[in-house]
Design an enzyme around this catalytic site. Sequence first.
Site: not given
Ligand code: F6R
Length: 623
Positions: A109-110, A2, A496, A83, A499, A35, A515, A492, A618
């Site tokens: 918050n917490g 929060c 990163k 949050w 993207e 937040r 292989h 991963e 997102k």
């Molecule tokens: C990569 C990324 C995506 C999400 C994927 C799942 O950095 O953010 O690969 O991990 O779209 O999203 P969630 O976790 O919201 O289901």
Amino acid sequence: MCGIVGYVGRPGTTGAAGEDGAAVVLEGLRRLEYRGYDSAGIAVVTGAGVDVRKRAGKLANLVELLDADPLPAAATAIGHTRWATHGGPTDANAHPHVDGTGRVAVIHNGIVENFAVLRAELVEAGVEFTSETDTEVVAHLLGAEQERTGDLTEAMRAVCARLEGAFTLLAVHADTPGVIVGARRNSPLVVGLGEGANYLGSDVAAFIAHTREALELGQDQVVTITPERVDVVGFDGTPAQGRRFHVDWDASAAEKGGFPSFMAKEIHDQPQAIADTLLGRTDTTGRLQLDEMKISEAELRSVDKIVVVACGTAAYAGQVAKYAIEHWCRIPVEVELAHEFRYRDPVVSERTLVVAISQSGETMDTIMAVRHAREQGAKVLAICNTNGSTIPRESDAALYTHAGPEIAVASTKAFLAQITACYLLGLYLAQLRGNKFADEVAEVLEQLHEVPGQVRQVLDGLEQVREIARSMADTRSVLFLGRHVGYPVAMEGALKLKELAYIHAEGFAAGELKHGPIALVEPGQPVFVVVPSPRGRDSLHAKVVSNIQEVRARGARTLVIAEQGDTDVEPYADVVIRVPRTSTLLSPLLAVVPLQVFACELATAKGLDVDQPRNLAKSVTVE
Ligand code: F6R
């Protein structure tokens, strides 16, 4: 997590340091909305008492309410953007919370870990609750202590002595207009020092529009602010001093908590994300408890297969889970991309536990996999970062990560929190099914509790990685290798980089290289290698060291992530990036951090927007 704002100005005056409390606090809340935005609320204190306005949803909803029903002019105000953790995002659960008299108002918050015990005690004494939050417990306790002591600072100290967990609290009382009392334990709170006005905030963003002079508080301290004074004492009453500092960035940067991007901030927040996800999971005897678990123990004991469904980064968290859960529980674990799961007619039954991992809880591919699994009779457990979202709501049980809102499109802190939650699930199942004794579970938990500090150590030592990243802005291809839990870390790392920096990157299981993919290696090709602990399985470490030699022999530039003290890698590494020692199974929480920072820094060096990379969103709500 929060956002918290407090303001005391001079009564009887107008303007920035006067009776415009609600407006000053609202401005602070705008800057803290990143937040959390489940609800927002403000309380002001006037000679007539305490007035509160609060509303579920984004800050805009509160603004609408204030337009329709304004708060009175007041020189003392506190505000909160939430949050949600305890209790859904409703008007009733929105902060501030008041006691039965309505004369004290509290924001928080917490997580108050022992709130259930305190709440039961208060209910027994006849107190009526109006919300499901842990915070309301504090409001009632504080009201009673103020009555007893007649001093809000003393009352706050007495209440804090009874609280367990992590918290920042701000309180105002009708008896003391012109005073705000704050307290902090393992949760942020800073003081803003103004001219004839003082401020409190979760971070300096809360008051950056008014002052850049600030005071950092220590742990377990209570602060009392008036327009002219700031007094700090320890929870035990010992007088204390905060550390004064000047904020050297401007108000617009403050929306990201002072970091250049939300992503940089979120990478920095990772120790807290892990710590918060671990918080409150053991009972008084130290036994692991997952109180969000609504599948019966008998059903969990009869599980004969686990299938993890997730997408992208969340699926890599699932791959780490596979190694841990199979090792600890001896249950076979499959990891399936959610969008592939339902199209292959998967074999699931009522003895299958499907674990759906999702930061947003709104990823349509994962939602559809959850629905398909339930139609087939499987039980579904959601590991999710977003309270009240679709995936946990449609699942049989939910285990929430407490990473706080993740705003940057590329997932970082949610990934570490997801892995942490997977470990908790694995340990819980191992304990329940008798695969591990309580002391063995406790030993792993102890190691897990050390990880936030170790991640902080990694973050503090990454200047070398940043420099390398900046020097590689023109690179066109990077490979990532790992074995065992290092394999999902490698993937991963590659994701990163793709993207954020739009660089072609591939993550491989190191053993797979020979292989085929080794044909990609040409002189100068950068190859990151995630090396397991030499203290773990001997053959695993030795094999990865051989893989480094193989690519080095073909001219690759080797960037090796290895545990402190692992000298075996040195002859074959162009660069060694050190991470602290931990068990192999927990090592992804450390090894992935340099790769996140590398991608973020390289993308920044290329002048790209790391928070909103091209073509991405997102929350992916289409299939
Ligand atoms: C990569 C990324 C995506 C999400 C994927 C799942 O950095 O953010 O690969 O991990 O779209 O999203 P969630 O976790 O919201 O289901």
